[in-house]
Design an enzyme around this catalytic site. Sequence first.
Site, PDB file in Angstrom:
ATOM      1  N   LYS A 181      13.116 -17.894 -13.448  1.00 41.41           N
ATOM      2  CA  LYS A 181      13.200 -16.617 -12.729  1.00 41.41           C
ATOM      3  C   LYS A 181      14.423 -15.862 -13.237  1.00 41.41           C
ATOM      4  O   LYS A 181      15.400 -16.483 -13.686  1.00 41.41           O
ATOM      5  CB  LYS A 181      13.343 -16.860 -11.217  1.00 41.41           C
ATOM      6  CG  LYS A 181      12.852 -15.712 -10.375  1.00 41.41           C
ATOM      7  CD  LYS A 181      11.334 -15.722 -10.267  1.00 41.41           C
ATOM      8  CE  LYS A 181      10.792 -14.593  -9.433  1.00 41.41           C
ATOM      9  NZ  LYS A 181       9.357 -14.784  -9.149  1.00 41.41           N
ATOM     10  N   GLY A 196       0.098  -6.735   5.960  1.00 37.69           N
ATOM     11  CA  GLY A 196       0.603  -6.249   4.658  1.00 37.69           C
ATOM     12  C   GLY A 196      -0.533  -5.607   3.897  1.00 37.69           C
ATOM     13  O   GLY A 196      -1.610  -6.198   3.752  1.00 37.69           O
ATOM     14  N   GLY A 208      -0.215  -4.008   0.676  1.00 35.24           N
ATOM     15  CA  GLY A 208       0.283  -3.629  -0.647  1.00 35.24           C
ATOM     16  C   GLY A 208      -0.594  -4.222  -1.719  1.00 35.24           C
ATOM     17  O   GLY A 208      -1.797  -4.417  -1.529  1.00 35.24           O
ATOM     18  N   ASN A 209       0.021  -4.539  -2.857  1.00 37.62           N
ATOM     19  CA  ASN A 209      -0.730  -5.066  -3.988  1.00 37.62           C
ATOM     20  C   ASN A 209      -1.583  -6.279  -3.595  1.00 37.62           C
ATOM     21  O   ASN A 209      -2.762  -6.357  -3.958  1.00 37.62           O
ATOM     22  CB  ASN A 209       0.282  -5.447  -5.082  1.00 37.62           C
ATOM     23  CG  ASN A 209      -0.404  -5.845  -6.349  1.00 37.62           C
ATOM     24  OD1 ASN A 209      -0.861  -6.978  -6.476  1.00 37.62           O
ATOM     25  ND2 ASN A 209      -0.524  -4.920  -7.280  1.00 37.62           N
ATOM     26  N   ALA A 210      -1.016  -7.196  -2.853  1.00 35.08           N
ATOM     27  CA  ALA A 210      -1.761  -8.406  -2.494  1.00 35.08           C
ATOM     28  C   ALA A 210      -2.719  -8.148  -1.317  1.00 35.08           C
ATOM     29  O   ALA A 210      -3.927  -8.409  -1.413  1.00 35.08           O
ATOM     30  CB  ALA A 210      -0.780  -9.525  -2.152  1.00 35.08           C
ATOM     31  N   GLY A 211      -2.199  -7.610  -0.206  1.00 36.65           N
ATOM     32  CA  GLY A 211      -2.994  -7.478   1.025  1.00 36.65           C
ATOM     33  C   GLY A 211      -4.136  -6.478   0.932  1.00 36.65           C
ATOM     34  O   GLY A 211      -5.243  -6.745   1.418  1.00 36.65           O
TER      35      GLY A 211
HETATM   36  P1  NAD Z   1       3.911  -4.783  -1.904  1.00 33.03           P
HETATM   37  O1  NAD Z   1       5.290  -4.256  -1.898  1.00 33.03           O
HETATM   38  O2  NAD Z   1       2.889  -4.172  -2.808  1.00 33.03           O
HETATM   39  O3  NAD Z   1       3.298  -4.694  -0.415  1.00 33.03           O
HETATM   40  C1  NAD Z   1       3.958  -5.183   0.707  1.00 33.03           C
HETATM   41  C2  NAD Z   1       3.225  -4.711   1.954  1.00 33.03           C
HETATM   42  O4  NAD Z   1       3.832  -5.290   3.088  1.00 33.03           O
HETATM   43  C3  NAD Z   1       3.263  -3.193   2.146  1.00 33.03           C
HETATM   44  O5  NAD Z   1       2.026  -2.752   2.654  1.00 33.03           O
HETATM   45  C4  NAD Z   1       4.340  -3.025   3.227  1.00 33.03           C
HETATM   46  O6  NAD Z   1       4.164  -1.854   3.997  1.00 33.03           O
HETATM   47  C5  NAD Z   1       4.071  -4.267   4.044  1.00 33.03           C
HETATM   48  N1  NAD Z   1       5.187  -4.620   4.928  1.00 33.03           N
HETATM   49  C6  NAD Z   1       6.515  -4.526   4.694  1.00 33.03           C
HETATM   50  N2  NAD Z   1       7.200  -4.899   5.783  1.00 33.03           N
HETATM   51  C7  NAD Z   1       6.275  -5.233   6.705  1.00 33.03           C
HETATM   52  C8  NAD Z   1       6.340  -5.704   8.038  1.00 33.03           C
HETATM   53  N3  NAD Z   1       7.506  -5.884   8.657  1.00 33.03           N
HETATM   54  N4  NAD Z   1       5.186  -5.977   8.679  1.00 33.03           N
HETATM   55  C9  NAD Z   1       4.004  -5.789   8.070  1.00 33.03           C
HETATM   56  N5  NAD Z   1       3.865  -5.352   6.838  1.00 33.03           N
HETATM   57  C10 NAD Z   1       4.996  -5.074   6.163  1.00 33.03           C
HETATM   58  O7  NAD Z   1       4.063  -6.348  -2.169  1.00 33.03           O
HETATM   59  P2  NAD Z   1       2.956  -7.358  -2.705  1.00 33.03           P
HETATM   60  O8  NAD Z   1       3.048  -7.422  -4.191  1.00 33.03           O
HETATM   61  O9  NAD Z   1       1.653  -7.057  -2.046  1.00 33.03           O
HETATM   62  O10 NAD Z   1       3.531  -8.726  -2.151  1.00 33.03           O
HETATM   63  C11 NAD Z   1       3.331  -9.128  -0.798  1.00 33.03           C
HETATM   64  C12 NAD Z   1       3.674 -10.598  -0.653  1.00 33.03           C
HETATM   65  O11 NAD Z   1       2.874 -11.342  -1.560  1.00 33.03           O
HETATM   66  C13 NAD Z   1       5.127 -10.943  -0.982  1.00 33.03           C
HETATM   67  O12 NAD Z   1       5.521 -11.998  -0.161  1.00 33.03           O
HETATM   68  C14 NAD Z   1       5.053 -11.432  -2.420  1.00 33.03           C
HETATM   69  O13 NAD Z   1       6.112 -12.317  -2.731  1.00 33.03           O
HETATM   70  C15 NAD Z   1       3.706 -12.155  -2.385  1.00 33.03           C
HETATM   71  N6  NAD Z   1       3.134 -12.313  -3.714  1.00 33.03           N
HETATM   72  C16 NAD Z   1       2.713 -11.217  -4.430  1.00 33.03           C
HETATM   73  C17 NAD Z   1       2.213 -11.402  -5.703  1.00 33.03           C
HETATM   74  C18 NAD Z   1       1.715 -10.243  -6.523  1.00 33.03           C
HETATM   75  O14 NAD Z   1       1.208 -10.477  -7.652  1.00 33.03           O
HETATM   76  N7  NAD Z   1       1.796  -9.029  -6.044  1.00 33.03           N
HETATM   77  C19 NAD Z   1       2.125 -12.717  -6.262  1.00 33.03           C
HETATM   78  C20 NAD Z   1       2.544 -13.803  -5.479  1.00 33.03           C
HETATM   79  C21 NAD Z   1       3.044 -13.581  -4.211  1.00 33.03           C
END
Ligand code: NAD
Length: 417
Positions: free
Chosen positions: A109, A220, A222-225
């Site tokens: 990392k 959530g 974002g990208n994942a949710g």
């Molecule tokens: P992102 O920044 O695209 O989205 C995050 C989402 O969470 C947003 O919709 C934001 O509004 C929401 N959020 C923030 N605070 C919040 C709260 N208090 N309550 C509810 N929702 C809230 O991030 P992402 O890439 O979707 O990542 C989300 C999680 O998935 C993280 O824990 C990340 O480590 C994990 N993850 C992501 C990836 C990836 O490829 N994107 C890979 C492995 C793990």
Amino acid sequence: MVYSENELIFCNNCKIEIENIKKQGVMSKVELLLVKHPQKVFQVNYPIVKDDGSIEIITAYRVQYNLNLGPGKGGIRFHQDVDLDEVSELAFGMMLKTSVTGLPFGGAKGGIRINPKKYSKVELEKISRGYVRELFDAIGPKKDVPAPDVNTNPEIMSWMLDEYEKIAGEKSPAFITGKPVADGGSEGRDKSTAMGGFYLLNEEYKDTEDKKNISVAIQGFGNAGAVMAELLYENGYKVVAISDSSGGVYDDSGLNITEIMDELYKDGKKVGRINSLKGDKISNEELLELSVDLLVPAALGGVINSENVEDIRATKILELANGPILPNVEKVLESNGISVIPGLIANSGGVIVSYFEWEQNLKGEHWTLEEVNRKLKERIVGAFYKIKDLAQKENLSLRKAANKIAITRVIKNVNVN
Ligand code: NAD
């Protein structure tokens, strides 16, 4: 052996992680000793000239937790609070993830200690290029392969790749993953984390013919949710609640995710937040406590903790976020009959497709989206069944079984003189 069992380890957070695994009782003391210390740790300090002509020293890190399975693999984050402890802990997590999914990578990392909002694009490019220059000898396609993480993106990967190739004097796209497709990135990388989790869910619910009978709440968007919500909705699951940092919406009979996406992303641009949508509102706390078949935390770490664990009523939890369940409450979920698909496998789709990107670059190939997704499904589902088999054989939770498989594979490859 160099270290004694009681010696203080460099990374305090890894120590906590390792203590947690120790408490699970699935690994011996000696086995854990072999993964107690990060193998290689780099800190660099280098100057950049800012837009106003002043000079600033940038501090950055790279930790290669373990290189026994292959080159290091792990993202680079830009954050003002990043330090060696955090980067080491994240590298430790990457080691477990690449190991449990059978990838030929060790865990690594990186981090740059800046608040990216305070810099112009020109300055961010200088900071990104400087990172590669300073660490050039330690990183590379056969040594350690970076990727995006918090506050870094495909454009930053392109700058870093360009700098690496300039110094190396040759094309070397396999140096970094998460690049734009035009610069050698992989098809499907953007949706790979949710896609991987979705394949696991299809295995979990393969006996449920009508997926409308499976109610899902997702925290959530974002990208994942959001991608997970789309995939589940398009495949007939009943998504009853979604949320982002602004709050959530809820409909017992199922939300129309396509309409919601259209509303939030007009002309491909995000124009709204979930609290701007019509419908019944729900708070993030309430969403977590819904009585649903499946809960998908996809936002922050630690959202299921001693405050709310007794109120969690989902039958199953898929950890799409990293660390949404605090280790000290895991037992409560277990005794309440709630099964957890741990993040180590549930959100490993991203690193698996990063591996595919590296492989395509090394071979000079470009795979179709269908091919990428077929290989992703094969690998993640294969790793999942290994975890399930061990869990059943030794009567372990999926998390304990995943940790055991991951660490066992790493220590089998450690060189002990
Ligand atoms: P992102 O920044 O695209 O989205 C995050 C989402 O969470 C947003 O919709 C934001 O509004 C929401 N959020 C923030 N605070 C919040 C709260 N208090 N309550 C509810 N929702 C809230 O991030 P992402 O890439 O979707 O990542 C989300 C999680 O998935 C993280 O824990 C990340 O480590 C994990 N993850 C992501 C990836 C990836 O490829 N994107 C890979 C492995 C793990």
